[in-house]
Design an enzyme around this catalytic site. Structure first.
Site, PDB file in Angstrom:
ATOM      1  CB  ALA A  12      -1.014  -0.061   1.066  1.00  0.00           C
ATOM      2  CG  ASP A  13       2.454   5.048  -1.563  1.00  0.00           C
ATOM      3  OD1 ASP A  13       3.526   5.294  -0.490  1.00  0.00           O
ATOM      4  OD2 ASP A  13       2.257   6.011  -2.198  1.00  0.00           O
ATOM      5  CB  THR A  14      -1.112   6.486   2.809  1.00  0.00           C
ATOM      6  OG1 THR A  14      -1.600   5.052   2.872  1.00  0.00           O
ATOM      7  CG2 THR A  14      -2.266   7.557   3.262  1.00  0.00           C
TER       8      THR A  14
END
Length: 195
Positions: free
Chosen positions: A68-70
């Site tokens: 994931a990346d935020t």
């Protein structure tokens, strides 16, 4: 018993805590990828591309990978992680009393005859309470904002400034659990089979 391993392609303590809260067993891999944003790359495309690259980096034949990346977006501008406390103060002043968007890209990958990768991007709206200069300075002094997108942690002290979340709270923290489970089902894997 699942004969696949689960790999989290992230060293984020918050993502690790979210998976641990489900009671699943997993290994952690630090994805060594270039996370720079391409010129004129839209935030939605950027966060999805980075999540996918992390998942592809860690894919292996005996495991399914979650990555994931935020990022935080306000007025079309991506607010990244910070290098200095003064940057955190500036960013928090910008967020004070307004609604901003959190985008979390999620990717899952599995190697069968080919590498299969499924991705999704969650958009969550977060409304901040107005913050005084003293509140911002005190929060920055805790050190919590320094490694966070947008200079706050919903799963930490930063939660005291959040008035409302419209969308996935776990997505703001860094891994929308419901989306992760849905993507894994698309690869024929049940997230809870790793318990």
């Amino acid at each position: 018993m699942n004969d696949l391993r689960l790999i989290l392609a992230s060293t984020s303590p918050r993502r690790r805590q979210l998976l641990e809260s489900l009671g699943v067993r997993f290994d952690v891999v630090d994805p060594d990828i270039d996370e720079h944003r391409h010129p004129n790359e839209e935030p939605f495309d950027y966060v999805g591309r980075i999540a996918r690259a992390k998942a592809e980096f860690a894919v292996t034949g005996d495991a399914v990978v979650v990555a994931a990346d935020t990022i935080v977006v306000i007025d079309g501008h991506v607010l990244g992680k910070l290098g200095h406390p003064e940057e955190a103060k500036t960013m928090l002043h910008r967020l004070s009393g307004v609604t901003h968007e959190v985008l979390t890209g999620v990717a899952v990958a599995r190697l069968t005859d080919i590498v299969q990768v499924l991705t999704a991007v969650e958009s969550i709206l977060v409304k901040f309470l107005p913050m005084t200069d003293e509140e911002i300075a005190d929060y920055v002094a805790t050190g919590e904002p320094m490694d966070k997108a947008g200079a706050y942690a919903l799963g930490g002290l930063g939660a005291i400034f959040v008035e409302a979340v419209h969308g996935s709270p776990s997505g703001v923290i860094g891994l929308p659990v419901h989306t992760t489970a849905r993507l894994l089902r698309g690869l024929g894997v049940d997230l809870l089979s790793f318990r």
